[in-house]
Write an enzyme that holds these catalytic residues in place. Structure first.
Site, PDB file in Angstrom:
ATOM      1  N   GLY A  27     -13.514 -14.394  18.877  1.00  0.00           N
ATOM      2  CA  GLY A  27     -12.089 -14.253  19.110  1.00  0.00           C
ATOM      3  C   GLY A  27     -11.704 -15.059  20.332  1.00  0.00           C
ATOM      4  CE1 TYR A  28     -11.729 -20.096  20.335  1.00  0.00           C
ATOM      5  CE2 TYR A  28     -11.588 -18.753  18.361  1.00  0.00           C
ATOM      6  CZ  TYR A  28     -12.140 -19.809  19.053  1.00  0.00           C
ATOM      7  OH  TYR A  28     -13.111 -20.569  18.458  1.00  0.00           O
TER       8      TYR A  28
END
Length: 161
Positions: A27-28
């Site tokens: 995820g970012y």
């Protein structure tokens, strides 16, 4: 420094299960600059990536499982899951990513290089289709925020073993 090219593929290479593979979830936390959290099998990593398309700064720091679980809900956009196969190709390793969930049916191949000259001189194998290194739509950080739309049936590559 990460120097990497990305490719769409025409067909899957035969006997994929013969190659080592890893389950990856990522995820970012930010996409400008890129700050990513990743679980790869039982390893947890925080990554910073600078700007650029083929060449850019990259720093990886280890995370604990607890820190990863703490940061995971803070990620923006969709979470990306993929199985990565590591396929030897001459002096390089092709990292073939088969995406799952929201990003399926995307399949991308990535190849990392020690320098830009080797990256520019790379001759892709016949099962590769198109170089998408400079197309941001195929960067994981972009996909996490914008999603992935599969090509129409008339333009989709045919995946056969």
């Amino acid at each position: 420094m990460e120097i990497e090219r990305k490719f769409l593929i025409k067909k899957l290479p035969g006997d994929l299960e013969a190659y080592p593979s890893h389950m990856i979830e990522q995820g970012y936390l930010c996409t400008d600059p890129v700050v990513r959290i990743r679980r790869q099998d039982d390893d947890y990593i925080l990554t910073y990536k600078g700007s650029g398309m083929m060449s850019r700064e990259e720093y990886n720091l280890p995370l604990t499982a607890e820190a990863y679980r703490h940061l995971k809900p803070k990620a923006d956009g969709i979470y990306i899951s993929k199985r990565r196969y590591c396929i030897p190709y001459g002096e390089y390793t092709i990292e073939l990513d088969i995406f799952e969930g929201d990003v399926s049916p995307l399949i991308l191949a990535e190849v990392e290089f020690p320098n830009e000259e080797e990256a520019d001189a790379f001759v892709m194998p016949e099962w590769f289709a198109e170089d998408v290194t400079y197309n941001q739509q195929y960067h994981n950080s972009y996909i996490s925020g914008h999603g992935y739309s599969a090509p129409t049936a008339s333009s989709a590559p045919e995946f056969t073993n």
